[in-house]
Design an enzyme around this catalytic site. Structure first.
Site, PDB file in Angstrom:
ATOM      1  N   SER B  95      -7.226  22.514   0.077  1.00  0.00           N
ATOM      2  CA  SER B  95      -7.522  23.341  -0.889  1.00  0.00           C
ATOM      3  C   SER B  95      -5.967  24.649   0.030  1.00  0.00           C
ATOM      4  O   SER B  95      -5.694  24.208   0.135  1.00  0.00           O
ATOM      5  CB  SER B  95      -8.546  24.283  -1.481  1.00  0.00           C
ATOM      6  OG  SER B  95      -8.890  24.824  -2.773  1.00  0.00           O
ATOM      7  N   ASP B 217      -8.685  16.553 -10.534  1.00  0.00           N
ATOM      8  CA  ASP B 217      -9.051  16.890 -10.036  1.00  0.00           C
ATOM      9  C   ASP B 217      -8.821  18.770 -10.923  1.00  0.00           C
ATOM     10  O   ASP B 217      -7.654  18.098 -11.574  1.00  0.00           O
ATOM     11  CB  ASP B 217      -7.738  17.821  -9.223  1.00  0.00           C
ATOM     12  CG  ASP B 217      -8.433  18.966  -8.117  1.00  0.00           C
ATOM     13  OD1 ASP B 217      -8.720  19.922  -8.356  1.00  0.00           O
ATOM     14  OD2 ASP B 217      -7.877  18.883  -6.559  1.00  0.00           O
ATOM     15  N   HIS B 245     -12.634  18.153  -6.966  1.00  0.00           N
ATOM     16  CA  HIS B 245     -11.496  19.074  -5.528  1.00  0.00           C
ATOM     17  C   HIS B 245     -11.772  18.760  -4.484  1.00  0.00           C
ATOM     18  O   HIS B 245     -11.275  19.512  -3.610  1.00  0.00           O
ATOM     19  CB  HIS B 245     -11.503  20.177  -6.375  1.00  0.00           C
ATOM     20  CG  HIS B 245     -10.588  21.323  -5.663  1.00  0.00           C
ATOM     21  ND1 HIS B 245      -9.548  21.476  -5.265  1.00  0.00           N
ATOM     22  CD2 HIS B 245     -10.426  22.610  -4.885  1.00  0.00           C
ATOM     23  CE1 HIS B 245      -8.626  21.987  -4.367  1.00  0.00           C
ATOM     24  NE2 HIS B 245      -9.547  22.997  -4.056  1.00  0.00           N
TER      25      HIS B 245
END
Lengths: 516, 263
Positions: B95, B217, B245
């Site tokens: 991320s 996602d 995610h």
């Protein structure tokens, strides 16, 4: 009993909470009637067609991905996560979610069971709590900021410094493009800009500028504020702000800017009064210490006056030297308690009184006795200290009387400097048990000197006066010539004085030959 | 305090293996990697750490100015590398840590020799000619909800432990530290994360890079993974079957296989 027995199916569908079952990737596989009733979706719109995260707001989806799903996977359950569901009609439904992860026989995630509780009231409660917390924070910040402005006003010595400080604080705080403070000068009938920062349209501060008030602006027109202020002494002015684009001013902000304008008015009046007083007392003192010193080939009188750094107000130190009948010279150094215009005017009165008494033929002790009566009658200069020396220019005899004042430092040629401790008594107006004022005489040899000075020369905070007196002796002993300004510089080199310093030196010429 | 202590760093695996750093994203801490990192211990020197403000990090090291941009987080990573004498490392960032790794690799060449970007996004907000997946109001709402959700947040911070009887490796201590972030710092980190724009940095990356893109996602959609892949010359894009995610949690085996094939 049979009628009361619940069917499991009915309990599931019409429970007082919503039920959702999803696959590990979030796809809804089962949902109860309560959930459908609350959200307005039809069963076929959700089952097998949507993920739980599809029913969340964008912010909620991020929260779901970054917190909810990881927590669920890591812990096997999550509880009481507050999220908003987006209903079929687009409305938001605040809910609390509890989820439980069901694992298959191999320990892999198989199913997620979620209960949904409606949380409108809780959400409202949270919002109220948050709003209260924010209000409290904003109010606290404003108070702190106003205190900063008030202290900036308090330390400013003049109107321009003060205006610049206020404007600087305000621009950053309210996000203005520019700000300025102007006052109306009734003598010149013109607006005078005291301080400005940033970009302020021309004319904004003048009489044609926006009148008192807030203009929130509009598309194509920038917001602005102009706050009039008026002080009790006739001060009139404006605090003006310019912004980029339109903006709203809430009530707290308006009240706050008005408070700033009021503080500005008060501060300006204080500064003006202060400036006036300071000018008068400086002039008074200049007239005292700017005396023309008598001169004669037989002697030399030199002086130095050094105002304290930290005080803008003048102190009450003075020196004086004038000729007396009978070939004598009067040398005076005095120190009136207090500062400012009161001390300066007391100093002026004492100086005149000493001159009048000495000129009438009184000796040092008699001058001090008459000065006691003078301060009792007038109250001016009570507790003042004063050293008076009458020098007989024919013989070099110096008759001294010191009323509470530091002793003269005497330098006879070829000898170490020494304090003359004769002729000492209490400060003016302080007579203990009717004792008489004392005087005493020493004889200065040709080429000799003596110094009179005020306490600022030797006193330091947190230090005994004896240390300062020794420092003066050392400084004097280290020099060939006693030039007062150089001596003052040497003594104050490492130490800005907290009081005014006044120093006078009397030097008897080498070629002076007293009668045998 | 030592940098490793500041970041609650844990070093395991083969001491002489190529170093491999695993950096967690916004929301949780190094535990995000617990299903993935052990698979690399046989061949690599594996380094796990928490960003300042997360997990077991030293909260007092949080500096609003330094950590007001991803550069500050990248500098933290580099300080950790220097202290642990790490060079030519494989940096695996999830991320927002993808971009932290990108910035760190540019700032000090030699420390990071390979980048693995899991669900990267150089900019979350849509822009002219760019699809980030979120509108500005979306992000404003998120940042607002981080603030308004503080009661919910606190219950998420200290979750009641349930149903992990069959997961004995998750002890109490671990469970309570997972996802524990200081709320103020978390809100600021969210601001830095979701308002950052690192698109211009992509072209400056000159180490071999793997982009792992999940299906569906919600945070870093397909188009964003494509953008990162096109932006970093010579990078490899792997589309994963895993959804969501966090493939490091939801599909650890697929994630491990993809990273292993690359390193």
């Amino acid at each position: 009993m049979d009628e009361l027995a619940e069917s499991a199916e009915d309990l599931y569908d019409n429970a007082p909470c919503g039920y959702l079952s999803t696959t590990p990737d979030g796809t809804i596989v089962r949902v109860n009637a309560t959930f459908l009733r609350w959200t307005g979706y039809r069963r076929e719109e959700l089952v097998g067609a949507r993920r739980l995260s599809d029913l969340l707001t964008a912010g909620g989806r991020i929260y779901h991905e970054t917190h909810y799903a990881p927590l669920l996977r890591m812990q096997g359950s999550v509880r009481e996560i507050a999220l908003d569901l987006v209903c079929a009609g687009g409305d938001r439904l605040p809910v609390l979610l509890n989820s439980q992860l069901k694992l298959d026989a191999g320990g892999a995630p198989q199913l997620v069971r979620t209960t949904v509780f409606e949380a409108r009231d809780r959400k409202r409660y949270e919002e109220e709590l948050l709003a209260a917390r924010n209000r409290e924070r904003v109010a606290r910040e404003r108070v702190e900021w106003l205190q900063r402005i008030t202290s900036a006003i308090a330390v400013a010595a003049d109107a321009h410094t003060m205006a610049a400080a206020i404007v600087g604080e305000i621009v950053g705080r309210v996000g203005a493009r520019g700000a300025g403070i102007a006052v109306y000068d009734s003598a010149s009938r013109a607006w005078q800009l005291l301080g400005a920062q940033g970009d302020l349209p021309a004319g904004e501060l003048g009489p044609s500028g926006p009148d008192a008030g807030f203009d929130e602006g509009a598309p194509g027109r920038d917001a602005a504020a102009a706050l009039r202020f008026a002080g009790g002494q006739g001060t009139r002015g404006r605090l003006c702000l310019a912004f980029d684009g339109a903006r709203a001013f809430d009530e707290a902000e308006r009240a706050f800017l008005r408070a700033c304008a009021d503080q500005t008015a008060l501060g300006l009046e204080r500064v003006q009064l202060y400036e006036l007083q300071r000018d008068v007392s400086h002039q008074l003192q200049q007239s005292m210490v700017g005396v023309t010193l008598p001169s004669d080939p037989r002697y030399d009188v030199a002086t130095a006056y050094h105002p304290a750094f930290e005080h803008l107000e003048v102190g009450g130190d003075w020196y004086d030297a004038f000729t007396l009948p009978g070939d004598r010279l009067a040398i005076v150094v005095g120190d009136v308690a207090g500062r400012g215009i009161v001390a300066a005017s007391a100093m002026a009165q004492l100086r005149s009184a000493v001159r009048a008494l000495a000129g009438a033929g009184f000796g040092p002790a008699a001058v001090l006795e008459h000065m006691d009566a003078f301060v009792e009658q007038t109250e001016a200069g009570r507790y003042a200290t004063l050293a008076f020396a009458a020098v007989d220019l024919a013989t070099g005899a110096v008759c001294c009387a010191a009323a509470g004042h530091l002793p003269p430092l005497v330098l006879q040629p070829g000898a170490a400097p020494e304090y003359f401790l004769g002729g000492r008594s209490t400060p003016l107006g302080v007579r203990l048990g009717g004792e008489e004022r004392a005087e005493a005489t020493f004889r200065l040899a040709p080429g000799g000197s003596f110094l009179l000075y005020t306490d600022g020369l030797v006193e330091r905070r947190g230090e005994s006066i004896d240390v300062g007196l020794e420092r003066l002796v050392a400084a004097v002993a280290a020099r060939d010539e006693q030039v007062p300004a150089a001596l003052v510089d040497a003594l104050l080199e490492h130490d800005a004085p907290h009081d005014d310093v006044c120093l006078l030196s009397f030097h008897l010429a080498q070629r002076f030959r007293p009668p045998d | 305090m030592r940098v490793a202590q500041r970041h609650n760093a844990a070093v395991s695996g083969r001491a002489d293996g190529r170093p491999m750093l695993f950096a967690h994203g916004f929301g949780c801490d190094q535990e995000m990697w617990r299903f993935v990192a052990p698979a690399f211990e046989h061949d690599h020197r594996v380094i796990l750490f928490d960003h300042v403000g997360a997990g077991g990090s030293d909260l007092s090291a949080y500096d609003a100015e330094r950590h007001g941009s991803l550069d500050g987080y990248a500098e933290d990573v580099l300080e950790l590398c220097r202290e642990l004498d790490v060079a030519d490392a494989v940096f695996v960032g999830h991320s927002v840590s993808s971009m932290i790794g990108v910035v760190a690799s540019i700032r000090e060449p030699g420390r990071i020799g390979k980048l693995v970007l899991v669900g990267p996004s150089p900019r979350y907000i849509d822009d002219e000619g760019y699809v980030g997946g979120f509108t500005r109001p979306d992000i404003e709402e998120l940042l607002g909800s981080l603030d308004s959700n503080f009661l919910g947040w606190s219950s998420a911070m200290a979750p009641v432990i349930m149903g992990n009887a069959d997961r004995p490796e998750l002890g109490d201590e671990l469970t309570n530290s997972f996802c524990r972030t200081d709320p103020d710092i978390a809100a600021r980190f969210a601001r830095v994360t979701f308002l950052s724009d690192n698109r211009a940095d992509l072209a400056r990356v000159d180490v071999p890079t793997l982009v792992l893109q999940c299906s569906a996602d919600a945070i870093a959609p397909d188009a964003v993974g494509e953008y990162v892949h096109r932006g970093i010359a010579g990078s490899t894009l792997v589309r994963m079957a895993a959804t969501g995610h966090c493939p490091n949690l939801s599909a650890p085996d697929e994630t491990i296989a993809a990273i292993r094939a690359f390193v």
